[in-house]
Scaffold this active site. Sequence first.
Site, PDB file in Angstrom:
ATOM      1  N   HIS A 167      -8.344  -3.636   2.551  1.00 18.20           N
ATOM      2  CA  HIS A 167      -8.723  -2.841   3.730  1.00 18.20           C
ATOM      3  C   HIS A 167      -9.798  -1.796   3.380  1.00 18.20           C
ATOM      4  O   HIS A 167      -9.570  -0.586   3.537  1.00 18.20           O
ATOM      5  CB  HIS A 167      -7.458  -2.165   4.270  1.00 18.20           C
ATOM      6  CG  HIS A 167      -7.533  -1.736   5.709  1.00 18.20           C
ATOM      7  ND1 HIS A 167      -8.420  -0.798   6.161  1.00 18.20           N
ATOM      8  CD2 HIS A 167      -6.822  -2.113   6.799  1.00 18.20           C
ATOM      9  CE1 HIS A 167      -8.250  -0.614   7.456  1.00 18.20           C
ATOM     10  NE2 HIS A 167      -7.293  -1.407   7.861  1.00 18.20           N
TER      11      HIS A 167
ATOM     12  N   ARG B 218       0.821  -1.227   0.000  1.00 16.04           N
ATOM     13  CA  ARG B 218       0.000   0.000   0.000  1.00 16.04           C
ATOM     14  C   ARG B 218       0.847   1.265   0.000  1.00 16.04           C
ATOM     15  O   ARG B 218       0.320   2.368  -0.106  1.00 16.04           O
ATOM     16  CB  ARG B 218      -0.942   0.011   1.210  1.00 16.04           C
ATOM     17  CG  ARG B 218      -0.207   0.123   2.540  1.00 16.04           C
ATOM     18  CD  ARG B 218      -1.162   0.303   3.717  1.00 16.04           C
ATOM     19  NE  ARG B 218      -0.449   0.456   4.982  1.00 16.04           N
ATOM     20  CZ  ARG B 218      -1.020   0.868   6.089  1.00 16.04           C
ATOM     21  NH1 ARG B 218      -2.333   1.145   6.094  1.00 16.04           N
ATOM     22  NH2 ARG B 218      -0.319   1.002   7.208  1.00 16.04           N
TER      23      ARG B 218
ATOM     24  N   GLU C 259     -13.132  -5.788   5.924  1.00 13.79           N
ATOM     25  CA  GLU C 259     -11.883  -6.030   5.188  1.00 13.79           C
ATOM     26  C   GLU C 259     -11.668  -7.519   4.909  1.00 13.79           C
ATOM     27  O   GLU C 259     -11.183  -8.250   5.775  1.00 13.79           O
ATOM     28  CB  GLU C 259     -10.716  -5.484   6.002  1.00 13.79           C
ATOM     29  CG  GLU C 259     -10.933  -4.097   6.566  1.00 13.79           C
ATOM     30  CD  GLU C 259     -10.023  -3.776   7.729  1.00 13.79           C
ATOM     31  OE1 GLU C 259      -8.995  -4.468   7.895  1.00 13.79           O
ATOM     32  OE2 GLU C 259     -10.335  -2.840   8.480  1.00 13.79           O
TER      33      GLU C 259
ATOM     34  N   ASP D  61     -12.511  -3.576  16.583  1.00 12.75           N
ATOM     35  CA  ASP D  61     -11.371  -4.043  15.786  1.00 12.75           C
ATOM     36  C   ASP D  61     -11.306  -5.559  15.941  1.00 12.75           C
ATOM     37  O   ASP D  61     -10.743  -6.070  16.910  1.00 12.75           O
ATOM     38  CB  ASP D  61     -10.085  -3.389  16.301  1.00 12.75           C
ATOM     39  CG  ASP D  61      -8.957  -3.493  15.289  1.00 12.75           C
ATOM     40  OD1 ASP D  61      -7.925  -2.825  15.473  1.00 12.75           O
ATOM     41  OD2 ASP D  61      -9.108  -4.259  14.307  1.00 12.75           O
TER      42      ASP D  61
HETATM   43  O1  TA6 Z   1      -7.763  -3.274  10.002  1.00 16.83           O
HETATM   44  C1  TA6 Z   1      -7.828  -2.726  11.291  1.00 16.83           C
HETATM   45  C2  TA6 Z   1      -6.457  -2.214  11.686  1.00 16.83           C
HETATM   46  O2  TA6 Z   1      -5.537  -3.267  11.800  1.00 16.83           O
HETATM   47  C3  TA6 Z   1      -6.614  -1.436  12.984  1.00 16.83           C
HETATM   48  O3  TA6 Z   1      -5.968  -2.078  14.039  1.00 16.83           O
HETATM   49  C4  TA6 Z   1      -5.989  -0.078  12.637  1.00 16.83           C
HETATM   50  O4  TA6 Z   1      -4.638  -0.094  12.957  1.00 16.83           O
HETATM   51  C5  TA6 Z   1      -6.242  -0.006  11.129  1.00 16.83           C
HETATM   52  O5  TA6 Z   1      -5.950  -1.315  10.688  1.00 16.83           O
HETATM   53  C6  TA6 Z   1      -5.480   1.071  10.429  1.00 16.83           C
HETATM   54  O6  TA6 Z   1      -4.117   0.755  10.374  1.00 16.83           O
HETATM   55  P1  TA6 Z   1      -3.164   1.867   9.686  1.00 16.83           P
HETATM   56  O7  TA6 Z   1      -1.804   1.258   9.651  1.00 16.83           O
HETATM   57  O8  TA6 Z   1      -3.737   2.094   8.277  1.00 16.83           O
HETATM   58  O9  TA6 Z   1      -3.297   3.096  10.523  1.00 16.83           O
END
Ligand code: TA6
Length: 291
Positions: A160, A84, A266, A204
């Site tokens: 995501h 990403r 996701e 989460d």
């Molecule tokens: O997908 C949920 C997650 O793992 C949360 O724990 C939060 O950290 C989110 O991803 C966003 O992660 P990022 O690295 O994009 O801030």
Amino acid sequence: VNISDDNSMVTAQLPTGETIEILLHGATILSWKDAAGDEKLWLSENAKLDGSGPARGGIPLVFPVFGTNSGHAVEKLPQHGFARNSRWEFLGKSTSEGATAGVKLDFGLSSQNLDEATRKLWPYAFGLIYSVTLDRESLNTTLVITNDGEVPFEFQTLLHTYFKVNDIESVQVTGLEDSPYVDKLDGLKVKNQSGTVTFTGETDRVYTPAKGPSHPIVISDGGKPRFRIVRDNLDDAVVFNPWVDKANSLADFTPKDGWRKMVCVEPGSVSKWQTLEKGDAFEAAQTIYLE
Ligand code: TA6
């Protein structure tokens, strides 16, 4: 179909008006609009769109690790891996199966494209082909991962997706009934989902839906079904909303009350490691239908 590529973003518009925008940094879908111009994805107002970091919102692509993981070959990688946060190549439009009026756009990232520093952190030869198919009533994202090297590697992968909703406090997610989930906010305890998922605070959770990937996960908002998600070869689905405090802690999450207007569901393969033998390929997808 109208396609444009300004070397930073690829946009496509169907004859009937639907559009998508994909940032070449991260092959992150930033926007998906229906024929009326209604946006389906949530994107932070100060999302990084200049390649200085992963874009906050849309559909970030997580590979080769979900989160971080010490004691594993991925341990030196940043949270959610490098896909990403890398510059992808637009490979062009490919004819999508069947005579749908849609459009299929292909994007590529391989170990050769990676900057030296990143390659050193996870020294495996791989190829990623990410296909985005926009139809009138659906969006499909498919990822093909190939092991182009001589040794096997382990990976996790996840799409995501940040869905745009009117009010998280009226959102209901169904299709996860009777499914186990890991609660990331409660010591990674494994719990069981009895009924509909609703939101009253930071959420989460890594679900492994009991009925399998082809059983739809439905996001409703204000009592109306909005999105129906089916998965292919992705056994897990993360459900996430940052709520007030986490949203405040994320510098690139604006507006600060934007958590009211989004929910992440996701599709991913994250509850265990996939092993890809040399020369093998792993294909996985999500299809999001507009209800
Ligand atoms: O997908 C949920 C997650 O793992 C949360 O724990 C939060 O950290 C989110 O991803 C966003 O992660 P990022 O690295 O994009 O801030």
